[in-house]
Design a protein around this motif. Structure first.
Motif, mmCIF file in Angstrom:
data_model
loop_
_atom_site.group_PDB
_atom_site.id
_atom_site.type_symbol
_atom_site.label_atom_id
_atom_site.label_comp_id
_atom_site.label_asym_id
_atom_site.label_seq_id
_atom_site.Cartn_x
_atom_site.Cartn_y
_atom_site.Cartn_z
ATOM 1 N N VAL A 42 0.663 -1.283 0.024
ATOM 2 C CA VAL A 42 -0.168 -0.068 0.004
ATOM 3 C C VAL A 42 1.269 1.434 -0.297
ATOM 4 C CG1 VAL A 42 -0.992 1.556 1.584
ATOM 5 C CG2 VAL A 42 -2.037 -1.588 1.101
ATOM 6 N N LEU A 43 2.041 1.756 0.951
ATOM 7 C CA LEU A 43 2.753 2.327 1.171
ATOM 8 C C LEU A 43 3.475 2.272 -0.775
ATOM 9 C CD1 LEU A 43 4.803 4.780 2.048
ATOM 10 C CD2 LEU A 43 6.238 2.180 3.253
ATOM 11 N N LEU A 44 3.935 2.086 -0.944
ATOM 12 C CA LEU A 44 4.735 2.080 -2.211
ATOM 13 C C LEU A 44 3.742 2.039 -3.295
ATOM 14 C CD1 LEU A 44 7.545 -0.993 -2.299
ATOM 15 C CD2 LEU A 44 7.633 1.342 -1.788
ATOM 16 N N PHE A 45 2.719 1.170 -3.822
ATOM 17 C CA PHE A 45 1.812 2.033 -4.566
ATOM 18 C C PHE A 45 1.127 3.330 -4.563
ATOM 19 C CE2 PHE A 45 -2.989 2.532 -5.352
ATOM 20 C CZ PHE A 45 -3.008 2.335 -6.816
ATOM 21 N N LEU A 46 0.720 4.002 -2.753
ATOM 22 C CA LEU A 46 0.920 5.524 -2.945
ATOM 23 C C LEU A 46 1.863 6.163 -3.480
ATOM 24 C CD1 LEU A 46 -1.173 5.423 0.366
ATOM 25 C CD2 LEU A 46 -2.519 5.322 -2.241
ATOM 26 N N PHE A 47 3.067 5.756 -3.029
ATOM 27 C CA PHE A 47 4.447 6.707 -3.323
ATOM 28 C C PHE A 47 4.435 6.737 -4.831
ATOM 29 C CE2 PHE A 47 8.695 6.148 -5.146
ATOM 30 C CZ PHE A 47 9.033 7.057 -4.356
ATOM 31 N N GLY A 48 4.477 5.463 -5.554
ATOM 32 C CA GLY A 48 4.337 5.495 -6.986
ATOM 33 C C GLY A 48 3.279 6.246 -7.941
ATOM 34 N N THR A 49 1.670 6.501 -7.571
ATOM 35 C CA THR A 49 0.661 7.473 -7.667
ATOM 36 C C THR A 49 1.095 8.640 -7.660
ATOM 37 O OG1 THR A 49 -0.577 6.022 -7.060
ATOM 38 C CG2 THR A 49 -1.571 7.435 -7.217
ATOM 39 N N SER A 50 1.701 8.703 -6.435
ATOM 40 C CA SER A 50 1.810 10.583 -6.100
ATOM 41 C C SER A 50 3.162 10.799 -7.061
ATOM 42 C CB SER A 50 2.449 10.561 -4.624
ATOM 43 O OG SER A 50 3.773 9.706 -4.129
ATOM 44 N N VAL A 182 3.388 14.075 3.694
ATOM 45 C CA VAL A 182 3.064 13.176 4.606
ATOM 46 C C VAL A 182 2.069 12.082 4.989
ATOM 47 C CG1 VAL A 182 1.158 13.865 6.470
ATOM 48 C CG2 VAL A 182 2.792 15.868 5.535
ATOM 49 N N VAL A 183 2.129 11.358 3.554
ATOM 50 C CA VAL A 183 1.025 10.389 3.624
ATOM 51 C C VAL A 183 1.866 9.045 3.632
ATOM 52 C CG1 VAL A 183 -0.354 8.700 2.139
ATOM 53 C CG2 VAL A 183 -1.151 11.035 2.656
ATOM 54 N N VAL A 184 2.891 9.095 2.541
ATOM 55 C CA VAL A 184 4.386 8.427 2.880
ATOM 56 C C VAL A 184 4.807 7.675 3.684
ATOM 57 C CG1 VAL A 184 6.251 7.937 1.437
ATOM 58 C CG2 VAL A 184 4.664 8.295 -0.248
ATOM 59 N N SER A 185 5.535 9.329 4.418
ATOM 60 C CA SER A 185 6.489 9.750 5.481
ATOM 61 C C SER A 185 5.466 9.010 7.183
ATOM 62 C CB SER A 185 6.287 10.713 6.252
ATOM 63 O OG SER A 185 7.101 11.205 5.431
ATOM 64 N N LEU A 186 3.924 8.946 6.969
ATOM 65 C CA LEU A 186 3.344 8.072 7.611
ATOM 66 C C LEU A 186 3.577 6.740 7.657
ATOM 67 C CD1 LEU A 186 -0.056 10.430 8.368
ATOM 68 C CD2 LEU A 186 2.213 10.080 10.250
ATOM 69 N N LEU A 187 2.867 6.516 6.384
ATOM 70 C CA LEU A 187 2.877 5.035 5.938
ATOM 71 C C LEU A 187 4.487 3.930 5.995
ATOM 72 C CD1 LEU A 187 0.748 4.985 3.368
ATOM 73 C CD2 LEU A 187 -0.192 4.022 5.298
ATOM 74 N N SER A 188 5.570 5.179 5.925
ATOM 75 C CA SER A 188 6.679 4.124 6.436
ATOM 76 C C SER A 188 6.724 3.807 7.275
ATOM 77 C CB SER A 188 8.020 5.484 5.140
ATOM 78 O OG SER A 188 7.768 5.823 4.258
ATOM 79 N N LEU A 287 10.264 2.150 -6.525
ATOM 80 C CA LEU A 287 9.990 0.805 -5.537
ATOM 81 C C LEU A 287 10.639 0.172 -4.914
ATOM 82 C CD1 LEU A 287 6.521 0.607 -7.870
ATOM 83 C CD2 LEU A 287 6.998 2.650 -6.148
ATOM 84 N N VAL A 288 11.624 -0.194 -5.792
ATOM 85 C CA VAL A 288 12.965 -1.203 -4.757
ATOM 86 C C VAL A 288 12.949 -1.280 -3.942
ATOM 87 C CG1 VAL A 288 14.661 -3.322 -5.562
ATOM 88 C CG2 VAL A 288 12.503 -3.424 -7.139
ATOM 89 N N LEU A 289 13.932 0.464 -4.512
ATOM 90 C CA LEU A 289 14.668 0.675 -3.395
ATOM 91 C C LEU A 289 14.250 1.340 -1.920
ATOM 92 C CD1 LEU A 289 17.319 2.986 -6.357
ATOM 93 C CD2 LEU A 289 17.497 0.952 -4.170
ATOM 94 N N LEU A 290 12.837 1.531 -2.218
ATOM 95 C CA LEU A 290 12.177 2.125 -1.305
ATOM 96 C C LEU A 290 11.950 1.266 -0.356
ATOM 97 C CD1 LEU A 290 11.260 4.609 0.954
ATOM 98 C CD2 LEU A 290 9.271 4.968 -0.665
#
Length: 310
Positions: A42-50, A182-188, A287-290
């Motif tokens: 979920v985190l990486l999907f939102l990161f990729g979308t953003s 903010v969203v990615v940080s919280l999910l991270s 995505l792989v690195l994160l």
């Protein structure tokens, strides 16, 4: 230089040990493995979308360039031809192009990649656009003053020029980036916490083995390595799942936009999210690195606590 058979066998034995311990640890994780992987996905999907949205807005910014054209939108019912002569005589004006509402609608649907224009007009109860004058200024210094003059003309509803539109898009892009951060940080944090909890439970289950390894003189790196690999596996699987979701979302949007035969914002969104050849390489690697970085970090925190507690 030839490798000695003993050193080769020793390296193979170590590699086999790492793979076995990693697989054994994943088995011990049970359902917590899926919790870690799903959170990571979920985190990486939102990161990729953003990241895709940010690329799209930046592409729109680059398309504007350094034009000197002022878009003058007229009030409803006012024809562009009625003001063309008056505007062309204003100081600082180089040229004036009249764009009727029909021409503007045709260009808009073409830019958005819409195919069925008649259905769009029926859905909106007619053409919602107004006539426009594209006024080209002599130089950039005259643009603000000329825009103010055009704004005060009778029949003019709104005046926009490139610098304003660019600033609005930049503000929008900055706002989206901050919201995504903010969203990615919280999910991270959530993903790292779940990974840490999962690996710590596995480490607790192996506490006797870890104590024996410490007693026989195993290095911290050798003790940590299977757990770090497990965290990396969580990140890699999560990155693969996120990449699959991104591709499925793009394909789904494309199918919906072309399947019903009616133009919509979905069709524009599907066209805008298409990736360039360079972005096709950057996005999955990001995505792989994160994912791998967060997985290794969570595992390291878990093992540090587990080993320090002994």
């Amino acid at each position: 230089m030839l490798l000695r058979p003993k050193s080769v066998l020793k390296s193979l034995a170590r590699t086999d040990y790492l793979f076995q311990e990693t697989f054994r640890g994943l088995q011990r994780g049970g359902w917590m493995n899926w919790a870690a992987i799903s959170t990571m996905t979920v985190l990486l999907f939102l990161f990729g979308t953003s990241l895709q949205v940010s690329w799209q807005v930046e592409g729109m910014l680059n398309q504007f360039g350094s034009q000197l054209v002022i878009s003058t939108y007229l009030e409803s019912g006012v024809g562009a031809d009625t003001l063309t002569e008056q505007v062309s005589q204003l100081p600082g004006v180089v040229s004036v192009e009249a764009v009727s509402r029909e021409q503007a609608w045709s260009q808009l649907t073409s830019d958005l990649g819409l195919s069925n224009i008649s259905n769009a007009i029926d859905q909106l109860n007619g053409n919602p656009l107004v006539d426009e004058l594209k006024v080209k200024a002599r130089d950039t210094q005259q643009v603000p003053q000329l825009a103010a003059t055009l704004k005060n003309l009778p029949g003019v509803d709104e005046v926009l020029y490139v610098s304003e539109m660019i600033q609005q898009l930049r503000d929008l892009n900055i706002g989206l980036q901050w919201a995504s951060l903010v969203v990615v940080s919280l999910l991270s944090i959530a993903a790292t916490t779940v990974v840490t909890t999962t690996i710590r439970l596995i480490a607790i289950a192996r506490r006797q083995e870890i104590e024996v390894m410490q007693l026989v003189g195993a290095t911290r790196i050798w003790i940590y390595l299977p757990f770090l690999i497990q965290g990396a596996v969580f990140g890699i699987i999560g990155a693969g799942g996120a990449w699959g979701l991104l591709l499925a979302a793009q394909q789904g949007l494309r199918s919906v936009s072309t399947g019903n035969g009616q133009p919509s914002f979905i069709e524009f969104l599907a066209n805008g999210l298409q990736l360039s050849s360079h972005q096709w390489m950057v996005l999955p690697c990001s995505l792989v690195l994160l994912g791998t970085g967060l997985g290794v970090l969570g595992s390291l925190l878990a093992v540090e606590k587990a080993v320090a507690a002994r």
